[in-house]
Design a protein around this motif. Structure first.
Motif: not given
Length: 120
Positions: A7-20, A49-50, A57-58
């Motif tokens: 299981x791999x989780x990828x989280x975008x960094x340095x963005x607002x919640x809506x941009x992410x 995943x939230x 957000x979705x």
């Protein structure tokens, strides 16, 4: 013979919640195309995943379930997306952070981190 699934989780960094959220959904759609690659059938699922259940957000974190053969295709897809969008990500494998501040030119690092076996 069936391969072990990670299981791999990828989280975008340095963005607002809506941009992410927008970027995570765009990346999810691009990674779905990996299923058409040679080893893409080992990419079992890609879901959003939230980060927090308190938000509307979705989802801003991508959760992937994949076998080892899909790692190279996944790394190439991630690197291409990151290069094009100039975003950074954190990658967790089976709940543990394996890479932080990953950028577009880091395909080799992504492959190495995702293929690495957990040390006892």
């Amino acid at each position: 013979m069936a391969h072990k699934k990670d299981t791999i989780e990828i989280e975008l960094e340095g963005l607002s919640l809506s941009e992410a959220g927008v970027n995570a959904d765009n990346l999810r759609k691009e990674l779905l195309d990996i299923k058409n690659d040679e080893d893409g059938d080992e990419l079992e699922s890609i879901k959003l995943k939230k980060q927090s259940q308190d938000t509307q957000d979705f989802g801003t974190i991508l959760v992937l379930v994949l076998g080892t053969p899909a790692v190279i295709a996944l790394a190439r897809g991630l690197a291409a997306y990151l290069e094009r969008t100039r975003t950074k990500i954190t990658i967790r494998k089976n709940g543990e952070i394996v890479l932080e501040n990953v950028r577009g030119g880091d395909a080799a690092k992504i492959i190495e981190a995702l293929k690495a076996k957990k040390q006892p």
